[in-house]
Scaffold this active site. Structure first.
Site, mmCIF file in Angstrom:
data_model
loop_
_atom_site.group_PDB
_atom_site.id
_atom_site.type_symbol
_atom_site.label_atom_id
_atom_site.label_comp_id
_atom_site.label_asym_id
_atom_site.label_seq_id
_atom_site.Cartn_x
_atom_site.Cartn_y
_atom_site.Cartn_z
ATOM 1 N N LYS A 78 0.824 -1.111 0.031
ATOM 2 C CA LYS A 78 0.025 -0.034 -0.130
ATOM 3 C C LYS A 78 0.786 1.154 -0.078
ATOM 4 C CE LYS A 78 -3.949 2.172 2.670
ATOM 5 N NZ LYS A 78 -5.008 2.043 3.679
ATOM 6 N N SER A 158 -9.928 2.234 2.782
ATOM 7 C CA SER A 158 -8.800 2.795 1.852
ATOM 8 C C SER A 158 -7.933 2.045 1.245
ATOM 9 C CB SER A 158 -8.018 3.918 2.490
ATOM 10 O OG SER A 158 -7.361 3.356 3.636
ATOM 11 N N SER A 182 -10.345 -0.235 7.004
ATOM 12 C CA SER A 182 -9.792 -0.147 5.649
ATOM 13 C C SER A 182 -9.028 -1.234 5.158
ATOM 14 C CB SER A 182 -8.652 0.935 5.504
ATOM 15 O OG SER A 182 -9.217 2.520 5.296
HETATM 16 N N1 GLN Z 1 -13.530 4.852 5.968
HETATM 17 C C1 GLN Z 1 -12.933 5.253 7.129
HETATM 18 C C2 GLN Z 1 -12.585 6.861 7.026
HETATM 19 O O1 GLN Z 1 -12.445 7.273 6.102
HETATM 20 C C3 GLN Z 1 -11.686 4.414 7.460
HETATM 21 C C4 GLN Z 1 -10.397 4.642 6.856
HETATM 22 C C5 GLN Z 1 -9.309 3.683 7.321
HETATM 23 O O2 GLN Z 1 -9.691 2.825 7.900
HETATM 24 N N2 GLN Z 1 -8.371 4.273 6.701
HETATM 25 O O3 GLN Z 1 -11.872 7.313 8.037
#
Ligand code: GLN
Length: 492
Positions: A78, A158, A182
């Site tokens: 990532k 994400s 995410s």
């Molecule tokens: N969807 C959540 C956010 O937008 C979690 C994102 C994540 O876990 N990095 O904050």
């Protein structure tokens, strides 16, 4: 030779050890697959030359009988993990041209075990999002499509580059991060396995920070065994991260296949949220039946503060993000937009460098931390967070693991939720409480929606008890027998 990209990580590992093929061949197969799949937009940077070089070195170590636990295994990383001498962007314009002079501890652990880097995977900008649509590098496309439809779906976020690449066989496994869901939600959307380990299990050093008290690294893989193998290599104490925990990393793979007889599985009644699609309910019920049939004891439990998890997350996460992102000033990293003085330079750089969702978080975060609002919002959210954590502690007095759906829906269409941030935030209703409490959670593909899309079940465990999660996850995997695959429509 059969298509090497069809193997699981475990099978590839065993095949390399038996010298059925070389890491050079395996890596070459993945580089070709990546080249043929550019439509999916999974990789921001492909490091093909570096991959071939690392594979060559692996093959030499294998020949010498000097192989590490991940020797010769090609992985995707990532683009939130800093990689020495390789562009690292966090999928943000503001990190244009940022080439770290250091390596994140998690990726260093992988290279120390012999893994091969294929490249850097796309994600939501600074990991803020649930659909991979906030990336400066454009959305990632889910390899899965609805039955009889060719409209493009999101891979979750994400870590959407990670989930999509694993599902489309563009790497053997991928690193990912999870601040509010995410790892698990994208795994659920793509028919892959994703585990967010206990906070402190993996080092955060060298991982671009979003919300430091919530961020945790973990793997996304094709199956539970692969997740166990990859997490073992990623995890471990790191003196460079004061929140990493000095505890031995167990051999997670050894947990697989152990019986779940007598395991107490909690079903939190507050997760039966209003408006939950009936197919998610049905999936959950099937998961309960599978574990029951395998000898587990099912216990209804209550996590009474669940409904406050999302609201407190959307105060705490933006607060920490606004502080973490203050470092992007156009002076030290990446993009610089010239201005008439230093303040003007900061403002222009940040206005141009951050996308809309990141700006929204910085504004919310700055607001809830400002004088006069700090007590009303930030302190209150921290108090609620303590109550949410206590709910879990009390539940784990009665049960060993909790079973819930991973996400309230299957993958949705590109653009379907971008206009409504609240409906986007609701994706994480089942995952966010786990981050707030710092606990481990895993998503396992468990079935298909009416439209033919993967759906995941989530298991939540006690702190540092990933072994029980792997054991129960493996039991679900066996029972679910999820063998469906997306059609390879994207191949050029
Ligand atoms: N969807 C959540 C956010 O937008 C979690 C994102 C994540 O876990 N990095 O904050």
């Amino acid at each position: 030779m059969t298509d090497l990209t069809r193997l699981t990580l475990a099978a590839a590992r065993d095949g390399l050890a038996k010298k059925d093929f070389t890491s050079g061949e395996l890596t070459g197969a993945y580089v070709s697959a990546i080249e043929a799949a550019s439509t999916l937009n999974t990789y921001i940077t492909v490091t093909a030359d570096k991959a071939r070089e690392m594979a060559r070195a692996s093959d030499e170590r294998i020949a010498k009988g000097d192989a590490g636990a991940l020797e010769g295994i090609p992985l995707g990383i990532k683009d939130l993990f800093c990689t020495k001498d390789v562009l690292t962007t966090a999928a943000s314009h503001i990190l244009d041209g940022f080439v770290p002079p250091y390596e994140s501890s998690v990726t260093q652990n992988l290279w120390n075990d012999g893994a091969v880097m294929l490249g850097k995977l796309n994600n939501d900008e600074f990991a803020m999002g649930s659909s991979n649509e906030t990336s400066f590098y454009g959305p990632v496309i889910n390899p899965w499509r609805r039955k009889g439809s060719d409209s493009k779906l999101v891979p979750g976020g994400s870590s959407g580059g990670s989930s999509s690449a694993v599902a489309a066989r563009l790497c053997l496994g991928a690193t990912a991060t999870d601040t509010g869901g995410s790892i698990r939600q994208p795994a659920s959307f793509t028919g892959t396995v994703g585990i967010k380990p206990t906070y402190g299990r993996c080092s955060r050093w060298g991982v671009v920070a979003f919300a430091s008290s919530l961020d945790q690294a973990g793997p996304i893989t094709r199956d539970v065994r692969d997740a166990a193998i990859l997490l073992r290599s990623m995890a471990g104490y790191d003196e460079k991260d004061s929140t990493s925990v000095d505890r031995a990393v167990p051999d997670y793979e050894a947990s697989l296949g152990q019986s779940v007889k007598g395991l107490r599985v909690g079903i939190p009644k507050e997760y039966r949220v209003e408006g939950m699609p009936s197919e998610i309910e049905a999936l959950w019920a099937r998961g309960i039946d599978w574990l029951k049939a395998a000898g587990a004891e099912i216990v209804e439990v209550s996590l009474p503060h669940t409904k406050y998890a999302l609201p407190s997350y959307y105060i705490i996460a933006p607060a920490e993000a606004s502080s973490n992102l203050a470092r992007y000033d156009g002076v030290r990293y990446g993009l610089r937009v010239a201005g008439k003085d230093i303040t003007d330079l900061y403002e222009r750089t940040r206005a141009e460098g951050f996308g809309a969702e990141v700006r929204r978080r910085v504004l919310i975060g700055t607001y809830v931390l400002s004088a006069g609002y700090y007590d009303a919002y930030y302190v209150k959210a921290q108090q609620v967070r303590a109550l949410i954590a206590r709910d879990f502690t009390q539940a784990f007095e009665k049960v060993d693991v909790l079973l819930t759906p991973t996400a309230p829906s299957a993958a949705f269409g590109i653009g379907e939720k971008t206009a409504d941030p609240l409906s986007m935030y609701l994706n994480d209703v089942f995952t966010v409480p786990v981050n707030l409490a710092g606990l481990p959670g895993i998503s396992i593909p468990a079935g298909l929606s009416g439209e033919g899309l993967p759906l995941g079940l989530q298991l939540i465990g006690r702190a540092f008890d990933e072994e029980t999660l792997f054991r129960a996850a493996h039991a679900i995997e066996q029972a679910a027998d999820f063998t469906a695959e997306p059609e390879a429509w994207w191949r050029a």
